[in-house]
Each structure stands twice: as C-alpha cells, then as structure tokens.
Design a protein around this motif. Structure first.
Motif, PDB file in Angstrom:
ATOM      1  N   LEU A   1       0.827  -1.198   0.000  1.00 49.64           N
ATOM      2  CA  LEU A   1       0.000   0.000   0.000  1.00 49.64           C
ATOM      3  C   LEU A   1       0.863   1.249   0.000  1.00 49.64           C
ATOM      4  CD1 LEU A   1      -2.842  -1.036   2.470  1.00 49.64           C
ATOM      5  CD2 LEU A   1      -2.933  -0.924  -0.016  1.00 49.64           C
ATOM      6  N   SER A   2       1.965   1.215   0.680  1.00 53.56           N
ATOM      7  CA  SER A   2       2.883   2.348   0.715  1.00 53.56           C
ATOM      8  C   SER A   2       3.473   2.603  -0.671  1.00 53.56           C
ATOM      9  CB  SER A   2       3.999   2.083   1.722  1.00 53.56           C
ATOM     10  OG  SER A   2       4.967   3.089   1.655  1.00 53.56           O
ATOM     11  N   ASP A   3       3.805   1.537  -1.414  1.00 54.84           N
ATOM     12  CA  ASP A   3       4.338   1.690  -2.767  1.00 54.84           C
ATOM     13  C   ASP A   3       3.291   2.290  -3.710  1.00 54.84           C
ATOM     14  OD1 ASP A   3       6.769   0.712  -2.023  1.00 54.84           O
ATOM     15  OD2 ASP A   3       6.401  -1.329  -2.779  1.00 54.84           O
ATOM     16  N   ARG A   4       2.043   1.855  -3.541  1.00 53.35           N
ATOM     17  CA  ARG A   4       0.981   2.414  -4.375  1.00 53.35           C
ATOM     18  C   ARG A   4       0.802   3.902  -4.103  1.00 53.35           C
ATOM     19  NH1 ARG A   4      -3.847  -2.035  -3.925  1.00 53.35           N
ATOM     20  NH2 ARG A   4      -2.811  -3.679  -5.097  1.00 53.35           N
ATOM     21  N   GLY A   5       0.863   4.285  -2.876  1.00 54.16           N
ATOM     22  CA  GLY A   5       0.726   5.702  -2.504  1.00 54.16           C
ATOM     23  C   GLY A   5       1.863   6.544  -3.048  1.00 54.16           C
TER      24      GLY A   5
ATOM     25  N   GLU B   1       4.089  10.447  -7.117  1.00 53.57           N
ATOM     26  CA  GLU B   1       5.024  10.714  -8.219  1.00 53.57           C
ATOM     27  C   GLU B   1       4.265  11.092  -9.491  1.00 53.57           C
ATOM     28  OE1 GLU B   1       7.529   7.333  -8.689  1.00 53.57           O
ATOM     29  OE2 GLU B   1       8.412   7.554  -6.691  1.00 53.57           O
ATOM     30  N   LEU B   2       3.169  10.407  -9.767  1.00 57.40           N
ATOM     31  CA  LEU B   2       2.356  10.733 -10.930  1.00 57.40           C
ATOM     32  C   LEU B   2       1.765  12.130 -10.801  1.00 57.40           C
ATOM     33  CD1 LEU B   2       1.018   9.870 -13.609  1.00 57.40           C
ATOM     34  CD2 LEU B   2      -0.898   9.034 -12.240  1.00 57.40           C
TER      35      LEU B   2
END
Length: 157
Positions: free
Chosen positions: A9-13, A18-19
């Motif tokens: 979940l942290s990577d998705r956030g 970044e996007l």
C-alpha cells in the motif's frame, strides 16, 4: 504477512504522488511542443505561399504586372486559411556588370535603359498571418505573434 501488505500500500501511494508531481510537467512540455510545431508549420506554409506567388509573377513579363493574381496565387498555394499576401514589382536599369544605374528611373518598366544596360524586373510577394498559442501562459512563446515571409524573384527578359 501484515508488513508485506502495508509495504504494498505504501508503494501504491508513492507511485500516485510521483504521478501527481510529474503529470503537470509532462502536460506543459507536451503543449509547448505542440505550440512550437504549429509555429514552424505556419512559417513553412507562409514561405511556400510567398514563393508560389513570386514564381507565378516571375513566369513572364506580362504576368509580373498582375499583382492581384500573384497575391491570389500565394493564398491558393497555402494550406493555411486566412493568410495575407502583398505583391509588388520593381523595374530598374542595370549595367551588364550587374550594377544598378543611379540615374535610372526606379520602377519605370517602360523606361529605355542607357547604352550598355538592360531592364531588370523583379517581383516580391510577402505573406503574413497571426498566430495564437493553444493554451496561453504554458509555453515560452508570446501569447500571440504575427509571422511573415517574403520571396523575391527576377522576371526573365
């Protein structure tokens, strides 16, 4: 098992953040590229139109006096709507060495040139059109500008 799910979940956030940071920069670069491409396209179209009008007028001495048709030829040759075209003709006496006579009446196409000289007729067509950016304030170009191009050709005797 919990640590791996919270890490995912942290990577998705972080990818979403970044996007969100990179997307506006990419959009500005893309819009700026489109504006520069449009400016260059308009410049090339104006150059081609001016050359076409001058070429039409330079094809014969009779056609060199028809300024309206040179302007029409320039406008018809352009693939951009609404360009302005202005044609002109210049007649001068020149020596066989290529030097223009200071005493020759400028733009007198019926003048008889002095001995050792000949009449030189040139036609000039200038084209112009206004340009506005796609989205004001995004690229380095001014909000609006006017591009113009000129072509000059000698009429063969």
């Amino acid at each position: 098992m919990r640590t791996s799910i919270s890490g995912l979940l942290s990577d998705r956030g972080s990818a979403l953040v970044e996007l969100a940071v990179a997307l506006p920069v990419l959009v500005v670069v893309m819009v700026g590229t489109v504006d520069f491409a449009r400016v260059f396209y308009l410049g090339m179209s104006l150059t081609n139109a001016a050359r076409a009008g001058a070429q039409w007028g330079a094809s014969s001495t009779a056609q060199s006096s028809n300024l309206a048709m040179m302007e029409t030829a320039a406008q018809n040759a352009s693939n951009v709507a609404g360009i302005a075209a202005v044609a002109s003709r210049l007649c001068q006496c020149a020596s066989n060495a290529g030097v223009f006579s200071a005493t020759s009446p400028a733009n007198s196409c019926t003048a008889i040139c002095p001995s050792g000289g000949h009449l030189v007729v040139t036609v000039t067509v200038s084209t112009s059109k206004g340009f506005s950016r796609v989205i004001p304030g995004v690229s380095a170009l001014p909000a609006s500008l006017t591009l113009s191009r000129t072509a000059t050709m000698r009429v063969p005797n």
